[in-house]
Design an enzyme around this catalytic site. Structure first.
Site, PDB file in Angstrom:
ATOM      1  N   HIS A  24       0.837  -1.188   0.000  1.00  0.00           N
ATOM      2  CA  HIS A  24       0.000   0.000   0.000  1.00  0.00           C
ATOM      3  C   HIS A  24       0.873   1.239   0.000  1.00  0.00           C
ATOM      4  O   HIS A  24       1.793   1.358   0.800  1.00  0.00           O
ATOM      5  CB  HIS A  24      -0.889   0.012   1.252  1.00  0.00           C
ATOM      6  CG  HIS A  24      -1.662   1.283   1.404  1.00  0.00           C
ATOM      7  ND1 HIS A  24      -2.774   1.554   0.637  1.00  0.00           N
ATOM      8  CD2 HIS A  24      -1.470   2.362   2.192  1.00  0.00           C
ATOM      9  CE1 HIS A  24      -3.239   2.747   0.967  1.00  0.00           C
ATOM     10  NE2 HIS A  24      -2.464   3.264   1.895  1.00  0.00           N
ATOM     11  N   ASP A  61     -14.623   4.123   8.701  1.00  0.00           N
ATOM     12  CA  ASP A  61     -13.641   5.065   8.143  1.00  0.00           C
ATOM     13  C   ASP A  61     -14.307   6.023   7.171  1.00  0.00           C
ATOM     14  O   ASP A  61     -13.952   7.201   7.128  1.00  0.00           O
ATOM     15  CB  ASP A  61     -12.491   4.319   7.457  1.00  0.00           C
ATOM     16  CG  ASP A  61     -11.466   5.300   6.925  1.00  0.00           C
ATOM     17  OD1 ASP A  61     -10.869   6.020   7.759  1.00  0.00           O
ATOM     18  OD2 ASP A  61     -11.291   5.403   5.701  1.00  0.00           O
ATOM     19  N   SER A  93      -7.006   4.834  10.245  1.00  0.00           N
ATOM     20  CA  SER A  93      -7.791   4.913   9.011  1.00  0.00           C
ATOM     21  C   SER A  93      -7.150   4.037   7.921  1.00  0.00           C
ATOM     22  O   SER A  93      -7.803   3.193   7.313  1.00  0.00           O
ATOM     23  CB  SER A  93      -7.859   6.380   8.565  1.00  0.00           C
ATOM     24  OG  SER A  93      -8.245   6.503   7.229  1.00  0.00           O
ATOM     25  N   LYS A 111      -8.378  -0.255   6.828  1.00  0.00           N
ATOM     26  CA  LYS A 111      -8.749  -0.652   5.458  1.00  0.00           C
ATOM     27  C   LYS A 111      -7.827  -1.746   4.938  1.00  0.00           C
ATOM     28  O   LYS A 111      -8.272  -2.691   4.298  1.00  0.00           O
ATOM     29  CB  LYS A 111      -8.704   0.577   4.531  1.00  0.00           C
ATOM     30  CG  LYS A 111      -9.867   1.520   4.789  1.00  0.00           C
ATOM     31  CD  LYS A 111      -9.787   2.782   3.953  1.00  0.00           C
ATOM     32  CE  LYS A 111      -8.766   3.751   4.462  1.00  0.00           C
ATOM     33  NZ  LYS A 111      -8.853   5.112   4.034  1.00  0.00           N
TER      34      LYS A 111
END
Ligand code: URA
Length: 433
Positions: A82, A161, A183, A187
């Site tokens: 990510h 979120d 946050s 995810k």
């Protein structure tokens, strides 16, 4: 339990229990607690912070506020990566096939672009026919069959979120480390992979402006992931210039293809090799990063990484002939060189300005309703540390728009040229695990 007591406890620097955190997160998702009380709490958290246990509890409760992906139908260790969002960041499109060609399983959910940063889904959609929304069973089957899928999110992951981020955005509470870390991590954890590699960007084109802030965020996110039983590591990368040379959807896909062919820009190739080596170690495919790096170089040289991208594109309905013949991607009507009016060395290429200019050329969206011109964007001809002379081409603007002198001036202003020699920055500044 009363919400006002939770707010005053945090306002006075208290430590919230798991029950209190669960009360406000779930109460908010179920519309039992109003926006104004959550806003007050977010502001109290921004000023008073949270300790490690509170942040881990908050993330865990947010993660389970909606659906979570159960990837157990996919065999093997699932790895994910990510990025906190950069300009010219096409990493998943090259790195994904590289690690999958070495045997890793990448079940990746990506997003769309907004503002100065692009999104992987939009970039993939520049390949004719490419589908980025597929149902869950199909997604699992694809990763089991070929080791990789990059798709948009279909399940309702982390509703907490969505509500909290929208509220933070309008109440001046985005810039809170515990809130940012929970946050992002809620995810990522809800997406279900066993291992996560985070690429935390810093610099003017990034969410975290300084190295120190990015480091704190990276350390916190690794702590959260590891406390919740996922092997989580992070690299810190510099966004004071765009990544690689290409910015814009089809242009970035072409650069990812070049990289898989062994002809990518050095900084981008290096980021893919270093990140990929860590991911292969996380997936227990190699014993150490050096072995991982060798394996990745091998799949570039023997064509297996490019083959993997072709397989993924074909599986998702795309025309893989564009991967083998990238010259098939349509070019913009105008390709305009931006010329240096100074001698010296490139000190900075302000990524924020380049990202915004690329968007204005047609390559991005200002609002979610805007339609992207896949061919538009910017291709750099110089990078930080390069020597330039008056008359040299700094970059090319690709666009189908007319009357764009203002945008061309902005692109020019993004290049800071100084007299002193400037050294080339490293691709990765720090590795945290
Ligand atoms: N990105 C996120 O997903 N959440 C934040 O809070 C900040 C950046």
């Amino acid at each position: 339990m009363r919400m006002v007591d939770i707010i005053t406890k945090k306002r006075d620097g208290g430590i919230l229990t798991r029950e209190e955190i669960s009360f406000f997160v779930n109460g908010y998702v179920e519309n039992k607690i109003p926006d104004y009380q959550i806003s007050a709490l977010m502001m109290a958290i921004l000023f008073k912070g949270m300790n490690k246990e509170e942040i881990v509890n908050l993330t865990d409760i947010m993660e389970h506020s909606g659906d979570t992906m159960d990837l157990s139908k996919i065999k093997g260790i699932k790895v994910d990566k990510h990025s906190t969002g950069g300009v010219g960041d096409k990493t998943s499109i090259a790195l994904g096939p590289m690690v999958a060609a070495c045997g890793a399983k990448l079940a990746k959910m990506s997003g769309r672009g907004l503002g100065h940063t692009g999104g992987t889904l939009d970039k993939l959609e520049s390949i004719p026919g490419m589908k980025v929304f597929i149902d869950e069973e199909q997604f699992f089957k694809q990763v089991n069959d070929i080791g990789i899928a990059i798709v948009g999110q279909t399940s309702k992951l982390v509703p907490a979120d969505k509500k909290m981020y929208a509220l933070r955005d309008v109440t001046g509470t985005v810039e809170s480390l515990p809130l940012i870390a929970s946050s992002i991590m809620s995810k990522k954890l809800a997406s279900g992979s066993d291992c996560i590699l985070l690429d935390v960007k810093f610099g003017n084109g990034a969410f975290m402006k300084t190295f120190e802030d990015a480091k704190k965020l990276a350390l916190t996110m690794c702590e959260i992931g590891n406390a919740l039983n996922r092997d989580t590591r992070a690299v810190l990368t510099d966004m004071s210039q765009p990544l690689g040379l290409a910015i814009g959807n089809a242009l970035e896909v072409k650069e990812a293809i070049d990289t898989l062919n062994g002809h990518g820009p050095k900084d981008f190739e290096e980021l893919c090799l270093q990140s990929g080596a860590i991911m292969l170690e996380q997936a227990k495919i190699v014993k150490n990063e050096e072995e991982g790096r060798q394996k990745l170089i091998e799949v570039i040289h023997n064509g297996k990484a490019l083959e993997k991208l072709c397989e993924m594109v074909k599986y998702q309905g795309g025309d893989e002939s564009y991967i083998l013949h990238p010259e098939k991607f349509e070019l913009a009507k105008h390709i305009i060189p931006i010329i240096s009016n100074k001698d010296g060395y490139i000190k900075q290429i302000v990524a924020l300005k380049i990202g915004e200019s690329s968007m204005k050329l047609g390559g991005g969206r200002e609002t979610f309703e805007d339609v992207i011109d896949m061919a538009a964007g910017i291709v750099l001809n110089k990078k930080v540390g390069d020597k330039v002379n008056v008359g040299d081409i700094l970059c090319y603007a690709h666009t189908n728009k007319e009357n764009i002198d203002d945008i061309l001036n902005e692109i020019h202003e993004a290049f800071e040229i100084v007299d002193e020699v400037v050294s080339k920055p490293n691709s990765i500044h720090l590795y945290v695990k």
